[in-house]
Design an enzyme around this catalytic site. Structure first.
Site, short mmCIF file in Angstrom:
data_model
loop_
_atom_site.label_atom_id
_atom_site.label_comp_id
_atom_site.label_asym_id
_atom_site.label_seq_id
_atom_site.Cartn_x
_atom_site.Cartn_y
_atom_site.Cartn_z
N PRO A 51 28.04 -11.89 -54.45
CA PRO A 51 27.42 -12.43 -53.24
C PRO A 51 28.46 -12.95 -52.24
CG PRO A 51 26.83 -13.74 -55.18
CD PRO A 51 27.59 -12.56 -55.67
N ARG A 85 22.94 9.84 -51.02
CA ARG A 85 22.13 10.60 -50.05
C ARG A 85 22.98 11.12 -48.88
NH1 ARG A 85 20.45 7.70 -45.70
NH2 ARG A 85 18.49 8.78 -45.38
N1 ADE Z 1 25.59 -10.28 -57.49
C1 ADE Z 1 24.68 -11.27 -57.37
N2 ADE Z 1 24.14 -11.31 -56.16
C2 ADE Z 1 24.75 -10.31 -55.44
C3 ADE Z 1 24.63 -9.84 -54.10
N3 ADE Z 1 23.79 -10.42 -53.23
N4 ADE Z 1 25.39 -8.80 -53.73
C4 ADE Z 1 26.26 -8.25 -54.61
N5 ADE Z 1 26.42 -8.64 -55.87
C5 ADE Z 1 25.67 -9.66 -56.29
#
Ligand code: ADE
Length: 221
Positions: A86, A150
């Protein structure tokens, strides 16, 4: 293209790549997807892949050794190593285009509280699929694989992605199919007029309208 997905939960992928466009791309030989359980690479006698964080705090942290060894065993000079987190760079359609030109992607799915910061040293990029926290990188990796596959030549027609949302910072225009009237709702007349210039103009205006309404941030760009 070859894609290796490093995950502790390969069963989460059951079915996802066995349907629809991704399945077709695999069958056509356009993409080869390998699920690699990095627990198989641990040197720990109890098969541990995580431990408590230095400095204290909640949860478990993925350790360097299994992931380093796993990536090193797969990596070639053609590989791009992606860490899903994240805290990564927000994923965008233009990144999907860029990644669709790679020969080999190694995608690392984190899990639990996080991963040892030193794992970033073996990655070429860190990607987040959105401003929310999932339980791991598995679902984000499915998002990457789907959006990249894709775009591989010969998987869907070029025209299909020229009109995609985000293609020129605009959202896709609305589409309709038969019947012409459904529960009193009519298909816009211009679409049945046969006048291709007018249809093109209508679609462009609708793309602009939708982008202004739903994504003012994109429109300002
Ligand atoms: N792992 C946990 N949340 C995530 C997210 N929003 N994007 C990428 N990996 C993650």
């Amino acid at each position: 293209m070859r894609i290796d997905i490093l995950t502790l939960f390969p069963n989460m992928f059951q079915g996802v790549f066995q349907e629809s466009i991704v399945r077709r791309a695999i069958d056509l030989g356009k993409v080869e997807i390998h699920l690699v359980n990095f627990r198989d690479y641990t040197m720990d006698p109890h098969h541990k892949v995580d431990d408590t964080p230095y400095g204290g705090g909640a949860g478990m942290v993925l350790m360097c050794q299994p992931i380093f060894d796993c990536v090193r065993s797969l990596k070639t000079e053609d590989s791009k190593v992606i860490l899903l987190t994240p805290g990564g760079k927000p994923y965008r359609q233009e990144m999907a285009y860029e990644l669709s030109h790679a020969k080999h992607l190694i995608i690392i799915c984190g899990h639990y509280e996080g991963f040892d910061e030193r794992i970033k040293s073996i990655c070429d990029m860190q990607i987040s699929i959105g401003d929310y926290v999932l339980t791991g990188g598995e679902i984000p990796s499915m998002v990457l694989v789907d959006s990249i596959t894709r775009l591989l030549p010969g998987v869907i027609t070029d025209e299909s992605h020229i009109n995609d949302s985000f293609h020129n910072q605009l959202l896709d225009y609305p589409t309709y199919t038969k019947p012409r009237v459904f529960e009193g709702m009519e298909v816009p007349e211009v679409l049945t007029s046969g006048d291709h210039k007018k249809i093109e103009e209508y679609r462009y205006q609708e793309s602009v309208r939708l982008t202004k309404e739903n994504r003012p941030d994109l429109f300002d760009k």
